[in-house]
Motif scaffolding. Structure first.
Motif, PDB file in Angstrom:
ATOM      1  N   ALA A  41      35.156 -56.138-131.084  1.00  0.00           N
ATOM      2  CA  ALA A  41      35.534 -57.535-130.856  1.00  0.00           C
ATOM      3  C   ALA A  41      34.802 -58.096-129.633  1.00  0.00           C
ATOM      4  O   ALA A  41      34.328 -59.237-129.654  1.00  0.00           O
ATOM      5  N   PHE A  42      34.689 -57.305-128.586  1.00  0.00           N
ATOM      6  CA  PHE A  42      33.977 -57.735-127.382  1.00  0.00           C
ATOM      7  C   PHE A  42      32.512 -58.032-127.701  1.00  0.00           C
ATOM      8  O   PHE A  42      31.975 -59.066-127.307  1.00  0.00           O
ATOM      9  N   LEU A  43      31.868 -57.134-128.438  1.00  0.00           N
ATOM     10  CA  LEU A  43      30.451 -57.316-128.776  1.00  0.00           C
ATOM     11  C   LEU A  43      30.227 -58.503-129.712  1.00  0.00           C
ATOM     12  O   LEU A  43      29.203 -59.182-129.611  1.00  0.00           O
ATOM     13  N   GLU A  44      31.173 -58.747-130.610  1.00  0.00           N
ATOM     14  CA  GLU A  44      31.053 -59.901-131.514  1.00  0.00           C
ATOM     15  C   GLU A  44      31.055 -61.207-130.744  1.00  0.00           C
ATOM     16  O   GLU A  44      30.380 -62.166-131.119  1.00  0.00           O
ATOM     17  N   LYS A  45      31.819 -61.260-129.658  1.00  0.00           N
ATOM     18  CA  LYS A  45      31.946 -62.485-128.867  1.00  0.00           C
ATOM     19  C   LYS A  45      30.912 -62.585-127.745  1.00  0.00           C
ATOM     20  O   LYS A  45      30.756 -63.636-127.140  1.00  0.00           O
ATOM     21  N   ALA A  46      30.229 -61.484-127.453  1.00  0.00           N
ATOM     22  CA  ALA A  46      29.325 -61.434-126.301  1.00  0.00           C
ATOM     23  C   ALA A  46      28.115 -62.333-126.496  1.00  0.00           C
ATOM     24  O   ALA A  46      27.507 -62.354-127.550  1.00  0.00           O
ATOM     25  N   SER A  47      27.791 -63.041-125.442  1.00  0.00           N
ATOM     26  CA  SER A  47      26.577 -63.846-125.443  1.00  0.00           C
ATOM     27  C   SER A  47      25.458 -62.965-124.891  1.00  0.00           C
ATOM     28  O   SER A  47      25.620 -62.337-123.847  1.00  0.00           O
ATOM     29  N   PRO A  48      24.324 -62.884-125.591  1.00  0.00           N
ATOM     30  CA  PRO A  48      23.238 -62.010-125.143  1.00  0.00           C
ATOM     31  C   PRO A  48      22.781 -62.266-123.710  1.00  0.00           C
ATOM     32  O   PRO A  48      22.393 -61.352-123.006  1.00  0.00           O
ATOM     33  N   SER A  49      22.857 -63.489-123.259  1.00  0.00           N
ATOM     34  CA  SER A  49      22.368 -63.795-121.917  1.00  0.00           C
ATOM     35  C   SER A  49      23.387 -63.513-120.820  1.00  0.00           C
ATOM     36  O   SER A  49      23.017 -63.376-119.664  1.00  0.00           O
ATOM     37  N   GLU A  50      24.680 -63.397-121.169  1.00  0.00           N
ATOM     38  CA  GLU A  50      25.689 -63.241-120.126  1.00  0.00           C
ATOM     39  C   GLU A  50      26.553 -61.992-120.273  1.00  0.00           C
ATOM     40  O   GLU A  50      26.669 -61.216-119.345  1.00  0.00           O
ATOM     41  N   ASP A  51      27.194 -61.816-121.423  1.00  0.00           N
ATOM     42  CA  ASP A  51      28.212 -60.780-121.563  1.00  0.00           C
ATOM     43  C   ASP A  51      27.752 -59.500-122.245  1.00  0.00           C
ATOM     44  O   ASP A  51      28.442 -58.497-122.172  1.00  0.00           O
ATOM     45  N   LEU A  52      26.635 -59.545-122.927  1.00  0.00           N
ATOM     46  CA  LEU A  52      26.192 -58.362-123.653  1.00  0.00           C
ATOM     47  C   LEU A  52      25.899 -57.248-122.654  1.00  0.00           C
ATOM     48  O   LEU A  52      25.076 -57.416-121.752  1.00  0.00           O
ATOM     49  N   PRO A  53      26.583 -56.119-122.783  1.00  0.00           N
ATOM     50  CA  PRO A  53      26.347 -55.044-121.818  1.00  0.00           C
ATOM     51  C   PRO A  53      24.996 -54.375-122.053  1.00  0.00           C
ATOM     52  O   PRO A  53      24.553 -54.223-123.183  1.00  0.00           O
ATOM     53  N   CYS A  54      24.351 -53.997-120.974  1.00  0.00           N
ATOM     54  CA  CYS A  54      23.108 -53.242-121.118  1.00  0.00           C
ATOM     55  C   CYS A  54      23.426 -51.763-121.272  1.00  0.00           C
ATOM     56  O   CYS A  54      22.618 -50.998-121.788  1.00  0.00           O
ATOM     57  N   LEU A  55      24.645 -51.377-120.858  1.00  0.00           N
ATOM     58  CA  LEU A  55      25.086 -49.990-120.951  1.00  0.00           C
ATOM     59  C   LEU A  55      26.510 -49.961-121.469  1.00  0.00           C
ATOM     60  O   LEU A  55      27.372 -50.692-120.975  1.00  0.00           O
ATOM     61  N   LEU A  56      26.751 -49.146-122.481  1.00  0.00           N
ATOM     62  CA  LEU A  56      28.080 -48.982-123.056  1.00  0.00           C
ATOM     63  C   LEU A  56      28.445 -47.504-122.930  1.00  0.00           C
ATOM     64  O   LEU A  56      27.757 -46.651-123.490  1.00  0.00           O
ATOM     65  N   LEU A  57      29.480 -47.218-122.144  1.00  0.00           N
ATOM     66  CA  LEU A  57      29.960 -45.848-121.967  1.00  0.00           C
ATOM     67  C   LEU A  57      31.142 -45.651-122.899  1.00  0.00           C
ATOM     68  O   LEU A  57      32.169 -46.317-122.753  1.00  0.00           O
ATOM     69  N   LEU A  58      30.991 -44.754-123.859  1.00  0.00           N
ATOM     70  CA  LEU A  58      31.920 -44.617-124.980  1.00  0.00           C
ATOM     71  C   LEU A  58      32.637 -43.286-124.967  1.00  0.00           C
ATOM     72  O   LEU A  58      32.005 -42.230-125.058  1.00  0.00           O
TER      73      LEU A  58
END
Length: 132
Positions: A41-58
């Protein structure tokens, strides 16, 4: 690096990881969610320029949607759309099956044994963001 997404159902782990990540670089935005479903859900809403994480720790072992289920949905939903933008690192206790799955999954860049430490985090950042 602009932001990191922590995906772990252990609030204490998220809090500790957020704290030491910010200690290493206070300019990083650290977001956290409690399971794979919330991460999608977070990734669906993420804006590439602001919220998209460069690193995802899973984390692997979570309720609602575990790490492997997340990776299946992530691959199906986003395909290669974030391939160059989001580095996914699996954090888990050392399990032979988890290690084998992580190292063969096309979306996973690396697997690190829990707990994450400042030394492990620095090595991870250097390897994926500052290497030639």
């Amino acid at each position: 690096m602009k932001s990191i997404l922590l995906v772990d159902d252990d609030e204490t782990t998220n809090l500790v990881n957020s704290f030491f990540i910010r200690q290493l670089d206070s300019s990083l935005k650290v977001n956290n969610v409690n399971n794979g479903k919330e991460a999608i859900a977070f990734l669906e809403k993420a804006s590439p320029s602001e919220d998209l994480p460069c690193l995802l720790l899973l984390d692997v072992n979570m309720s609602v949607m575990n790490g492997w289920e997340f990776l299946d949905v992530y691959t199906e939903k986003f395909g290669g759309r974030f391939e160059k933008d989001v580095v996914i690192v699996v954090l888990t206790s050392m399990d032979i099956d988890d290690n084998a799955m992580a190292m063969t999954h096309p979306s996973v860049a690396e697997m690190i044994q829990k707990p994450l430490s400042d030394i492990k985090f620095r090595a991870l950042v250097t390897k994926h963001f500052f290497s030639d």
